[in-house]
Design a protein around this motif. Structure first.
Motif, PDB file in Angstrom:
ATOM      1  N   VAL A 206       1.042  -1.274   0.131  1.00 52.85           N
ATOM      2  CA  VAL A 206      -0.114   0.007   0.155  1.00 52.85           C
ATOM      3  C   VAL A 206       0.895   1.126   0.086  1.00 52.85           C
ATOM      4  O   VAL A 206       0.484   2.076  -0.744  1.00 52.85           O
ATOM      5  CB  VAL A 206      -0.926   0.012   1.131  1.00 52.85           C
ATOM      6  CG1 VAL A 206      -1.843   1.159   1.286  1.00 52.85           C
ATOM      7  CG2 VAL A 206      -1.795  -1.041   1.106  1.00 52.85           C
TER       8      VAL A 206
ATOM      9  N   GLN B 174      -8.142  10.061  -5.235  1.00 53.04           N
ATOM     10  CA  GLN B 174      -7.295  10.446  -4.285  1.00 53.04           C
ATOM     11  C   GLN B 174      -7.306  11.750  -3.735  1.00 53.04           C
ATOM     12  O   GLN B 174      -7.027  12.181  -2.719  1.00 53.04           O
ATOM     13  CB  GLN B 174      -5.784  10.332  -4.756  1.00 53.04           C
ATOM     14  CG  GLN B 174      -5.142   9.096  -5.301  1.00 53.04           C
ATOM     15  CD  GLN B 174      -5.308   8.053  -3.969  1.00 53.04           C
ATOM     16  OE1 GLN B 174      -5.098   8.278  -2.957  1.00 53.04           O
ATOM     17  NE2 GLN B 174      -6.213   7.088  -4.209  1.00 53.04           N
TER      18      GLN B 174
ATOM     19  N   LYS C  15      -0.306   9.721   6.656  1.00 52.61           N
ATOM     20  CA  LYS C  15      -1.096   9.552   5.306  1.00 52.61           C
ATOM     21  C   LYS C  15      -1.444  10.872   4.550  1.00 52.61           C
ATOM     22  O   LYS C  15      -1.353  10.922   3.368  1.00 52.61           O
ATOM     23  CB  LYS C  15      -2.559   8.942   5.747  1.00 52.61           C
ATOM     24  CG  LYS C  15      -2.640   7.473   5.388  1.00 52.61           C
ATOM     25  CD  LYS C  15      -4.095   7.130   5.882  1.00 52.61           C
ATOM     26  CE  LYS C  15      -4.012   5.992   6.864  1.00 52.61           C
ATOM     27  NZ  LYS C  15      -5.110   5.745   7.738  1.00 52.61           N
TER      28      LYS C  15
ATOM     29  N   ILE D 285     -10.177  15.503   8.723  1.00 52.68           N
ATOM     30  CA  ILE D 285      -9.899  14.746   9.906  1.00 52.68           C
ATOM     31  C   ILE D 285      -8.598  15.667  10.517  1.00 52.68           C
ATOM     32  O   ILE D 285      -8.941  15.896  11.705  1.00 52.68           O
ATOM     33  CB  ILE D 285      -9.109  13.436   9.586  1.00 52.68           C
ATOM     34  CG1 ILE D 285     -10.078  12.426   9.091  1.00 52.68           C
ATOM     35  CG2 ILE D 285      -8.396  12.643  10.820  1.00 52.68           C
ATOM     36  CD1 ILE D 285      -9.719  11.093   8.462  1.00 52.68           C
TER      37      ILE D 285
ATOM     38  N   GLU E  61      -9.230  15.049   0.602  1.00 52.29           N
ATOM     39  CA  GLU E  61     -10.203  16.000   1.226  1.00 52.29           C
ATOM     40  C   GLU E  61     -10.486  15.173   2.698  1.00 52.29           C
ATOM     41  O   GLU E  61     -10.640  16.036   3.655  1.00 52.29           O
ATOM     42  CB  GLU E  61     -11.378  16.050   0.379  1.00 52.29           C
ATOM     43  CG  GLU E  61     -11.242  17.246  -0.738  1.00 52.29           C
ATOM     44  CD  GLU E  61     -11.498  18.517  -0.118  1.00 52.29           C
ATOM     45  OE1 GLU E  61     -11.595  18.570   1.196  1.00 52.29           O
ATOM     46  OE2 GLU E  61     -11.740  19.425  -0.950  1.00 52.29           O
ATOM     47  N   ALA E  62     -10.802  14.031   2.506  1.00 54.62           N
ATOM     48  CA  ALA E  62     -11.118  13.415   3.802  1.00 54.62           C
ATOM     49  C   ALA E  62     -10.179  13.469   4.816  1.00 54.62           C
ATOM     50  O   ALA E  62     -10.495  13.796   6.168  1.00 54.62           O
ATOM     51  CB  ALA E  62     -11.602  11.999   3.494  1.00 54.62           C
TER      52      ALA E  62
ATOM     53  N   ASP F 120      -2.235   9.316  10.820  1.00 57.23           N
ATOM     54  CA  ASP F 120      -2.993  10.110   9.856  1.00 57.23           C
ATOM     55  C   ASP F 120      -2.156  11.070   9.366  1.00 57.23           C
ATOM     56  O   ASP F 120      -2.210  11.359   8.061  1.00 57.23           O
ATOM     57  CB  ASP F 120      -4.157  10.635  10.612  1.00 57.23           C
ATOM     58  CG  ASP F 120      -5.533   9.617  10.849  1.00 57.23           C
ATOM     59  OD1 ASP F 120      -5.418   8.819  10.039  1.00 57.23           O
ATOM     60  OD2 ASP F 120      -6.209   9.886  11.823  1.00 57.23           O
TER      61      ASP F 120
ATOM     62  N   ALA G 241      -9.795  11.226  -1.220  1.00 58.63           N
ATOM     63  CA  ALA G 241      -8.995  10.825  -0.073  1.00 58.63           C
ATOM     64  C   ALA G 241      -8.196  11.889   0.730  1.00 58.63           C
ATOM     65  O   ALA G 241      -8.312  12.017   1.930  1.00 58.63           O
ATOM     66  CB  ALA G 241      -8.104   9.828  -0.319  1.00 58.63           C
TER      67      ALA G 241
END
Lengths: 737, 338
Positions: A12, A37, A62, A47, A42-43, A59, A40
């Motif tokens: 990954v 992506q 990431k 967070i 944005e998410a 996090d 992702a």
């Protein structure tokens, strides 16, 4: 056992890099993947923003990776990734203090990347980074931002000067310095300005204005930053220029390598690059030198600036600067006064307090005083200072170094304003040439020889010397009155005049020898100026012979006329005053004719020659010194101190240290050769063939040695002969053939 | 000239010995280590491994941190299993509360190991539904992150989490800020039905963004599942709200009583950052219908039609989606026929 294959999707972590590569190769086909992506990202951003301080390291990691991916491909999807730069800016602005270090660096790097890909413009990047640079408490972030800001400014000015950007940034810096004069934030303005000045990216008056404001700040650090810029910024710039011109490429070596090594694309590229670099370097060499004014000259309103500086940092008794920094400010003020010939009367009375031998760094004060003097300073303002120096420093009881320093400083002041001296004081000082200490003697003699040239009446008759006495009698040496300026003119114009006359004379003589028939035309009228003169200036002396034949028929008339006039002038006794004659000559050439570019070139050449002559010893020592030292270089403490050291004998230890200064260290007993070799080895240099042969393993050579012993006489002879012929023809490689 | 001199000097400097000066401290060596710091406590790296006699609260916490931080996937899975056991016990043993568990455990949704993710879903199922409600917004953030993940397995497992969330807190899911449009965006993006990609690309010629399922081994089932989840999501969003039973005190309660729900004025967004259209909250059915109708209807129906034509299991689930759409929008208050 069979190794289990790892499917691509299981790895990954590596995936994002792979995806980035694919997206960049074919952005249209991978739009869907990018959009995923983007979602992702944005998410993750959501967070992150919801609780930036408590977010887990997982996090953060990431988010870091996703920012990296989006930043690299954002330029390919301008619609989808439109809000990305704003996200980054917001993130940096609001959370720079709490962000994880790596993520923070990534965000800054991504912004710079977006700038390089032209997604955002320089102004918006710099206006984002700059406020953070000033406010952030983190040292690493500050240094990162600083380098990024500088490199972006360099980049955007690399092809052509980006005036708009420069103006914006300069205004920002100016506001930064002026808005809050007590804070240290101004430091950044000075640092950035200085760096860009050093790199010659900013060369106009605006950065000088920023520095000027920095000098007038209330914060000591900022003030010192600004002052140091004016005192050393230009020298730094020159050094930088020297440095950049030094790193050249060894073309010969690269060509040779290209012949030997295997040809590959990479090598070809390196070769092309080297050629490009050399060409660029050559172009740069041939390009006209950029006209860079020194920062001290670009200051607007130097009088007001110097006055303010003096009042704020020196005269103000509440000022708590350290002595070193005060001295720096003083140097700048005096430098400005000397350079622009400013008048700050209170400056000289301020000096009185500091002119005692016990004052710390007194030589710097003395040097500053000398620097602050120029011919428009009223002599009665400096006179008390001279008396004070003489009283405090120069006496039989004081140490010889002190006395020498005193006399030297008096001399430095007197060079600039000879009228500052009274007769009695000078005569008293000159008498110190009978001192026992060599430094004092030299200083006193220096003073004496100075006054022999500028104001011999002040000296006693027996100290005036032959030249000055003669000069006084003929009126050649004249003491200049206060405020009197040397008459203006073009430096070296008389040299050009002389040269032209010589040329004409030479030509005329040649013609006489040729025995031309048209001698009788001498009496013809002529206006003394025509195209011929124009040509003369542009021809070289050795080509003049060929020149005559061409112009023989129509241009000979004026030439002859002038020749006669010249001979008249040279034959006639010089009755008029020398000075008058000089004035005459200047007006003649500079006002009656137009100097052509060729003339100016010749003028330059002549000036240079004259300077060389002077240096080579046709003139006095003092003049040489004056020529060497440019008028704009300030006086330093060394100028005051060093002459005092002249007669000093070094102790044995000092002499040994001096002798060993550049030599390799000798810790143990070793031969020079061994030391050199070890040094060579340490520098990573190769060994000679001889050394290699000496070090070769004994067993490897013994076979050959044995077989050599067993050779017959003929064989030996043959090899010896071969050796001789080989050495004659340049060795095995036929070197030099 | 001056420069080359300087350079020579610089080069020479490397070979010179440092001078010692009287009254000055000796220069630090190149390998000097600063040992002047002081510490009040020492952390021991190795700690006891036996779990005998440890306080159950401590053990729970230890497992919670193990589940997040352990390097080995089996260890993470085991820790999660322990937590699941504790939570499913009767009465559940949860010293940190649902919110504590959730904040720790949520990032595991995009864990690289499949077993950990399945275990995580099991853990979620043991959480009391009533306590999940307030955390929906946060869970949705992670779900959206998981749905957009590069790895297909993670995406599919995240769909499971979304299904669970719709089961336990369906109304909160669709009505929380960003819960309706953003989630819709993510789910349809997996299916390749997202209109924004097309619009971004439309200027550059034709494009084909649907996911190809023919011939792949697990393809149809996976896509069918995705469509099913989408259908379920839409169903939840379009579910008619139960009419509030009449209570005579409602008016006065509204005025004088403190509200019982957490963050009752969320729709005012008093302290948050300003929201755009996507992250806005759509608290009731009508607003959801309206915004779906304007932004998503065409895109979803086009995708749905394509899926229907594919037949098989995908076709069936697409038909289910169609039914859900029709029933959701059909008796809509918008007053239009579908």
């Amino acid at each position: 056992m069979v190794k289990r294959k790892v499917a691509a999707l299981e790895k990954v972590e590596a995936d994002l890099v792979n995806l980035q590569y694919k997206i960049r190769r074919d952005p249209r086909s991978y739009a869907q993947e990018f959009y995923d992506q983007w979602l992702a990202y944005e998410a993750q951003r959501q967070i992150f923003i919801s609780s930036p301080s408590t977010v887990s390291s997982d996090d953060t990691k990431k988010f870091h990776d996703l920012v990296d991916l989006v930043a690299h491909v954002a330029s390919l999807y301008p619609d989808l990734a439109a809000p990305f730069p704003d996200h980054l800016k917001e993130l940096l602005n609001q959370h720079h203090a709490t962000l994880d270090t790596e993520l923070r660096e990534k965000v800054v790097g991504s912004l710079v990347l977006l700038r390089r890909k032209d997604v955002i413009d320089s102004t918006s990047l710099l206006t984002t980074l700059f406020p953070i640079l000033i406010t952030t408490p983190s040292k690493s972030l500050r240094s990162l931002l600083y380098t990024k800001i500088i490199s972006d400014l360099r980049e955007s000015n690399s092809k052509t000067t980006n005036h708009r950007l420069n103006k914006t940034i300069q205004t920002v810096l100016h506001n930064l310095v002026t808005s809050d004069r007590t804070s240290t934030k101004g430091m950044w303005a000075t640092r950035i300005t200085r760096e860009l000045w050093r790199r010659q990216i900013w060369t106009d008056a605006k950065p000088c204005d920023v520095m000027k404001e920095a000098c007038l700040s209330d914060n000591e650090k900022v003030v010192v930053g600004g002052v140091r810029f004016f005192l050393g910024g230009d020298k730094e710039r020159e050094e930088m220029e020297d440095e950049s011109s030094d790193d050249d490429v060894d073309m010969k070596k690269i060509k040779h390598q290209g012949e030997i090594n295997k040809k590959s694309k990479k090598r070809q590229k390196a070769y092309d690059k080297a050629i490009f670099k050399v060409k660029k370097h050559e172009r740069k060499k041939q390009a006209p030198h950029p006209l860079n004014f020194s920062a001290l000259h670009l200051i607007h309103d130097p009088q007001g600036f110097a006055e303010k500086l003096f009042q704020k940092h020196l005269q103000n008794t509440k000022n708590k600067f350290s002595l070193d920094n005060k001295l720096l400010v003083l140097q700048l003020v005096t430098r400005l006064v000397g350079l622009h010939k400013l008048t700050i009367i209170s400056l000289y009375s301020w000096f009185v307090r500091y002119l005692t031998p016990k004052q710390l760094n007194v030589t710097s004060f003395l040097a500053s005083l000398a620097q602050a003097t120029h011919n428009l300073v009223p002599p009665d303002v400096i006179e008390p200072l001279m008396v004070k120096i003489a009283n405090e420093f120069v006496s039989e009881a004081s140490a010889p170094e002190v006395a020498a320093a005193g006399i030297n400083s008096i001399r430095e002041v007197a060079i600039r304003q000879p009228l500052c001296m009274t007769e009695t004081l000078l005569q008293d000082l000159v008498l110190y040439q009978r001192s026992k200490d060599k430094g004092v003697v030299m200083a006193a003699k220096g003073l004496q020889s100075l006054y022999r040239e500028v104001y011999p009446e002040l000296l006693q008759k027996k100290y005036r010397g032959k030249k000055a006495t003669m000069g006084l009698r003929t009126g050649e040496v004249k003491q200049r009155k206060f405020g009197e300026e040397e008459e203006g003119g073009i430096e070296g114009i008389e040299l050009l005049e002389k040269y032209k006359e010589e040329q004409k004379q030479k030509r005329a003589e040649e013609r006489l020898e040729n025995g031309d028939a048209e001698k009788k035309d001498d009496e013809d009228e002529d206006d003394g100026f025509n195209s011929d003169e124009w040509e003369i200036g542009s021809t070289d002396s050795e080509s003049s012979a060929g020149w005559i034949d061409v112009s023989d028929d129509e241009a000979d008339v004026p030439a002859k006329k002038r020749q006669r006039r010249d001979s008249d002038a040279s034959q006639a006794p010089n009755l008029v005053d020398a000075e008058e004659a000089e004035a005459d000559r200047i007006s003649k050439l500079a006002t009656t004719s137009i100097l052509t570019p060729a003339d100016l070139l010749k003028l330059q050449e002549l000036r240079r020659e004259a300077k060389v002559d002077r240096v080579l010893g046709k003139d006095s020592k003092r003049k040489k010194e004056l020529i060497d030292r440019h008028i704009e270089d300030g006086v330093t403490a060394d100028d005051i101190e060093l002459p005092g050291q002249l007669g000093k004998k070094l102790t044995r230890e000092e002499r040994i240290e001096l002798a060993n200064a550049g030599k390799p260290g000798r810790d143990e007993h070793k031969s020079t050769k061994a030391i050199r070799q070890s040094k060579k080895e340490a520098e990573g240099k190769s060994t000679t063939n001889k050394e290699k042969a000496r070090k070769k393993n004994f067993l490897m050579t013994i076979g050959k040695a044995r077989s050599k012993n067993k050779r017959s006489l003929t064989e030996t002879k043959k090899s010896l002969k071969a050796h001789i012929s080989r050495s004659k023809s340049g060795g095995r490689n036929r070197n030099g053939m | 000239m001056g420069s080359s001199n300087r350079k020579k000097k610089e080069k020479r400097k490397d070979f010179q010995k440092a001078k010692l000066k009287v009254g000055k401290a000796k220069a630090a060596a190149a390998n000097f280590t600063d040992t002047s710091f002081k510490s009040k406590s020492i952390n021991v790296n190795q700690q006891t491994l036996s779990s005998e006699g440890i306080d159950p609260v401590e053990q729970f916490k230890q497992n919670l941190s193990l589940a997040v931080n352990a390097k080995a996937d089996t260890q993470r899975r085991d820790a999660l299993a322990y937590l699941t056991n504790q939570l499913s016990a009767n009465p559940p043993n949860n010293p940190v509360g649902t919110s504590g568990v959730l904040t720790k455990v949520l990032p595991l949704m995009s864990d690289g190991t499949a077993t950990v993710r399945t275990q995580l879903l099991k853990l979620f199922r043991t959480l009391p539904p009533a306590e999940v409600g307030p955390h929906v917004e946060k869970i949705l953030m992670y779900i959206r992150g998981g749905l957009a993940h590069l790895s297909k397995d993670i995406r599919n497992d995240t769909l499971g989490v979304l299904e669970w969330l719709l089961d336990v807190a369906g109304d909160e899911t669709v009505s929380c800020p960003g819960g309706w449009l953003k989630t819709l965006n993510s789910v349809s993006s997996i299916l390749g039905w997202n209109p924004s990609v097309g619009s971004a690309n439309s200027s550059q010629g034709w494009t084909f963004t649907s996911t190809v399922t023919l011939g792949t081994k697990k393809g149809p089932e996976v896509q069918a599942r995705q469509i099913q989840v989408l259908a379920k999501f839409l169903q939840t969003g379009f579910r008619p709200e139960a009419p509030v039973p009449y209570s005579p005190r409602a008016y006065w309660d509204n005025i004088y009583r403190l509200p019982e729900t957490p963050n009752p004025f969320a729709y005012l967004n008093l302290f948050g950052t300003p929201r755009d259209e996507d992250s806005e909250m759509y608290p009731d059915r009508i607003s959801r219908q309206r915004v779906f109708d304007t932004k998503w209807r065409t895109a979803i129906s086009t995708g749905m039609d394509g899926a229907k034509k594919e037949g098989g299991i995908i076709g069936r689930s697409a038909a289910a989606l169609d039914r859900a759409l029709k029933s959701g929008l059909g008796c809509g208050v918008l007053g239009q026929e579908v």
